[in-house]
Design a protein around this motif. Structure first.
Motif, mmCIF file in Angstrom:
data_model
loop_
_atom_site.group_PDB
_atom_site.id
_atom_site.type_symbol
_atom_site.label_atom_id
_atom_site.label_comp_id
_atom_site.label_asym_id
_atom_site.label_seq_id
_atom_site.Cartn_x
_atom_site.Cartn_y
_atom_site.Cartn_z
ATOM 1 N N GLU A 1 25.331 -3.650 90.315
ATOM 2 C CA GLU A 1 24.836 -4.681 91.238
ATOM 3 C C GLU A 1 25.460 -4.541 92.623
ATOM 4 O OE1 GLU A 1 22.747 -7.478 90.206
ATOM 5 O OE2 GLU A 1 22.542 -7.528 92.378
ATOM 6 N N GLN A 2 26.700 -4.117 92.655
ATOM 7 C CA GLN A 2 27.425 -4.123 93.922
ATOM 8 C C GLN A 2 27.123 -2.915 94.802
ATOM 9 O OE1 GLN A 2 27.912 -7.338 93.369
ATOM 10 N NE2 GLN A 2 29.465 -6.914 94.920
ATOM 11 N N THR A 3 26.432 -1.929 94.257
ATOM 12 C CA THR A 3 26.168 -0.741 95.081
ATOM 13 C C THR A 3 24.697 -0.336 95.011
ATOM 14 O OG1 THR A 3 26.860 0.657 93.236
ATOM 15 C CG2 THR A 3 28.533 0.144 94.909
ATOM 16 N N VAL A 4 24.304 0.285 93.926
ATOM 17 C CA VAL A 4 22.952 0.857 93.900
ATOM 18 C C VAL A 4 21.864 -0.167 93.580
ATOM 19 C CG1 VAL A 4 23.679 3.217 93.448
ATOM 20 C CG2 VAL A 4 23.327 1.639 91.519
ATOM 21 N N GLU A 5 22.241 -1.286 92.950
ATOM 22 C CA GLU A 5 21.259 -2.322 92.597
ATOM 23 C C GLU A 5 20.076 -1.769 91.808
ATOM 24 O OE1 GLU A 5 20.306 -5.643 95.271
ATOM 25 O OE2 GLU A 5 21.527 -4.670 96.780
ATOM 26 N N LEU A 6 20.385 -0.865 90.938
ATOM 27 C CA LEU A 6 19.371 -0.292 90.052
ATOM 28 C C LEU A 6 20.054 -0.003 88.714
ATOM 29 C CD1 LEU A 6 17.519 2.398 92.218
ATOM 30 C CD2 LEU A 6 16.519 0.299 91.284
ATOM 31 N N VAL B 1 18.075 4.905 86.442
ATOM 32 C CA VAL B 1 17.197 5.044 87.607
ATOM 33 C C VAL B 1 17.996 5.560 88.805
ATOM 34 C CG1 VAL B 1 15.632 3.830 89.168
ATOM 35 C CG2 VAL B 1 15.711 3.184 86.746
ATOM 36 N N ARG C 1 18.884 9.323 88.846
ATOM 37 C CA ARG C 1 17.863 10.378 88.992
ATOM 38 C C ARG C 1 18.270 11.351 90.085
ATOM 39 N NH1 ARG C 1 12.883 6.327 89.013
ATOM 40 N NH2 ARG C 1 12.867 5.858 86.789
ATOM 41 N N VAL D 1 23.767 11.070 93.987
ATOM 42 C CA VAL D 1 24.112 9.657 93.835
ATOM 43 C C VAL D 1 24.989 9.477 92.601
ATOM 44 C CG1 VAL D 1 23.187 7.347 93.360
ATOM 45 C CG2 VAL D 1 22.070 8.816 95.061
ATOM 46 N N LEU E 1 28.265 8.233 94.235
ATOM 47 C CA LEU E 1 28.127 6.810 94.568
ATOM 48 C C LEU E 1 28.324 5.865 93.387
ATOM 49 C CD1 LEU E 1 27.461 5.538 97.337
ATOM 50 C CD2 LEU E 1 27.120 7.995 97.221
#
Lengths: 394, 394
Positions: free
Chosen positions: A50-55, A59, A62, A66, A70
């Motif tokens: 939630e705090q970074t990629v929000e996925l 997903v 991919r 990332v 990340l």
């Protein structure tokens, strides 16, 4: 006593996120998370994403770059109080983009909106302090400005809002003559038409100067900056040119990233931070006021001492003060400034509680003295200055 | 059902504070206060004084001008839930000094640190809007920019953090070609070295432009500004000159007063506000996100819709949307932007819930589609655009 979680879900998650070792380069952020034992591993993973990629991880991953650079990792899950876990998440420092606003976003942007999450602690890798230099003066620098070693400093406050510059200057003179080390504006003194910032600063500086000619000792007058960033930069500039040597800022009102900007100005001034608007229910005070406020550039941090008209307990106050004063290879220690309805009678106990490296801020309770304001302040100054000189607490 | 308090304490307080009538000029701020019935009148009075003069009434009132012009008044105390009262306080508008930061200070500066107090509601007198002009574009202006009337707008989000400009531009092209009205940066897209702000903006604007040449309809690309005020002003300037027509800002991260400053720039851009870091405050969402965010200049406000991965209930969402869209003599209505993990399958229900005057923000759940991203977006666009044109909700 923390009980570490060795449940299979947790181990599985750690294994799945087998990333290049980055421990020394990671932001480590700890949350208190309310969850059932069966759900905590999944909840912690969701919080991290939630705090970074929000996925979802699959997903986001991919893109292999990332995934490698990340995505963070749930580092530890420990049972805390009943139904609550201490979840420590490692996020790559790269997520913070070398920027204080984005750092806050990674730490507590979306998660601040989730009522099952409290921000409990933060640790940053050394490289973060390349762009977060922290206090300009810190404890040593403020002591030098005030000309005080080996004992606590005493700060008094100009109030109430509504007084005009000449009245505030008269109070300022009383406090300065009585020996207060700092005389600060109440944080509610803004640029009111009935008490413009410039007129107030000039009048109070004049009062301090005149007192210094008589007493041989110059109090630091510390005006309050408040407004939009543009207005506050103008106030800072005016204050510096007028001869002010430190200012009050309320970073939660005016933005923590702007605190950093002010603290990083080549020609800025040391900052005494006020916690107004800090509404701390969902962030632990030592993390917010003890770490973030210091790292973002506060030289001293005001907070409500236990037992006043606010609610912090003694443990919170001690932890907050310890954070502010803790040794750090890159960041200067900052003064704790206990305040918030401290009665004059409680001063001795406070001085013992905090030791010599603090600024004691006594505001309203001095005003009860009425016409005896000078004498009451004088008594207080004697109480503070006779405190045995001791080694500064680091 | 509010039960009004006619206890003697309350009446006594009202009588004692017999000030010149200023009702039309007062800030009226309502708090939920946890207290025993026997204590609430005294607690309310203390709360009123805490927010301005920070002194007991008798001490502050030594100056008759302060008593006449600065002291507020407890206006109403109503029982709310068990052990909690709705306390409405009238504070003279003069306390706010015509400044958005000082207004926040008067509303919730110190009291945000008191765990028995929640900021519940705020009303400002007309004169406050002389210096709080609110949204630059509002609902009507954003509709004009997007070229959409009579139906909700659809916004999609570029993510995850970690993608490089060319990849984000490719996603942007997909969303634009599929007919998304707005394509916004995720609020975690900062000025990362691997995805610099300028390169991202140029790539995404280029993608939108190219799509517009083929489809005849130009999506609004809405980049995210984040950083210190100085950095964000540079980002805003770059964006405007590059052709951007609206931006995303997270005002709680970067400071509500700075939102006002950005919204008041002569050559600024409409602002879609993101609630990140907003949960650090103990304030009811309709007051913070529905009123303050709008008054400080948000043209549209993102918030988590009920049932996603956040916790707001349907009543909170409805109240928040109603505040943003409410008619006001001085301030333009702003778009509610429900978001936060909305599944594509829930869109029909959402459109019914919010009616036509909203921007539906679908972020992560579209990405589940993988290679079918265009088709999934296309389906969504059709769902939104076939929503019967209806009278805009005011």
């Amino acid at each position: 006593m923390a009980v570490y979680f060795e449940g299979s879900d947790h181990l599985r998650l750690r294994k799945e996120s087998a990333l290049p070792q980055r421990i020394d380069d990671d932001i480590r952020v700890t949350y208190l998370v309310r969850a059932a034992a069966a759900d905590i591993a999944e909840r912690a993973e969701a919080l991290m994403l939630e705090q970074t990629v929000e996925l979802p991880r699959a997903v986001a991953a991919r893109d292999p770059w990332v995934a490698a650079h990340l995505l963070g990792r749930v580092d530890q899950i420990a049972a805390a109080t009943a139904g609550t876990y201490r979840v420590t998440i490692a996020q790559p420092l790269a997520t913070a983009a070398g920027d204080p606003a984005q750092l806050l976003n990674v730490l507590f942007g979306n998660s601040s909106l989730q009522p099952d999450v409290v921000l409990a602690d933060v640790d940053l890798p050394g490289a973060a302090f390349d762009w977060l230099p922290g206090p300009r003066a810190g404890i040593a620098g403020l002591r030098e400005l005030a000309g005080v070693t080996g004992r606590p400093l005493l700060a008094t406050a100009l109030k109430p809002m509504g007084l005009r510059p000449a009245q505030l200057a008269s109070l300022c003179a009383t406090f300065a003559r009585a020996g207060s080390d700092l005389v600060k504006d109440d944080h509610g003194l803004a640029d009111h038409p009935f008490c413009p910032f410039e007129a107030r600063v000039e009048a109070c500086l004049g009062a301090v100067e005149e007192a210094a000619r008589d007493t041989g000792r110059r109090a630091l007058y510390v005006p309050n900056l408040i407004g939009t960033p543009e207005r506050m930069r103008r106030q800072m500039e005016f204050a510096r040119e007028a001869g002010v040597r430190a200012v009050v800022v309320s970073p939660m009102l005016t933005g923590l990233p702007f605190l950093h900007e002010l603290a990083s100005l080549a020609d800025g001034l040391p900052i005494v931070a006020h916690p107004a608007f800090g509404g701390v229910l969902r962030a632990l005070e030592p993390a917010l006021f003890g770490k973030l406020f210091r790292w973002f550039g506060s030289d001293a941090v005001i907070f409500p001492h236990a037992g006043g008209r606010f609610s912090y307990g003694p443990d919170t106050c001690a932890a907050l003060a310890a954070e502010l004063r803790s040794a750090h290879p890159r960041v200067r220690p900052a003064f704790p400034v206990p305040a918030g309805g401290i009665r004059v009678e409680r001063v001795a106990a406070l001085l013992e509680f905090y030791g010599p490296d603090c600024i004691l801020l006594i505001g309203g309770s001095l005003y009860d003295a009425g016409d005896a304001l000078f004498d009451r302040t004088r008594d207080l100054v004697e109480q503070v200055t006779r405190t045995a000189a001791a080694e500064p607490v680091q």
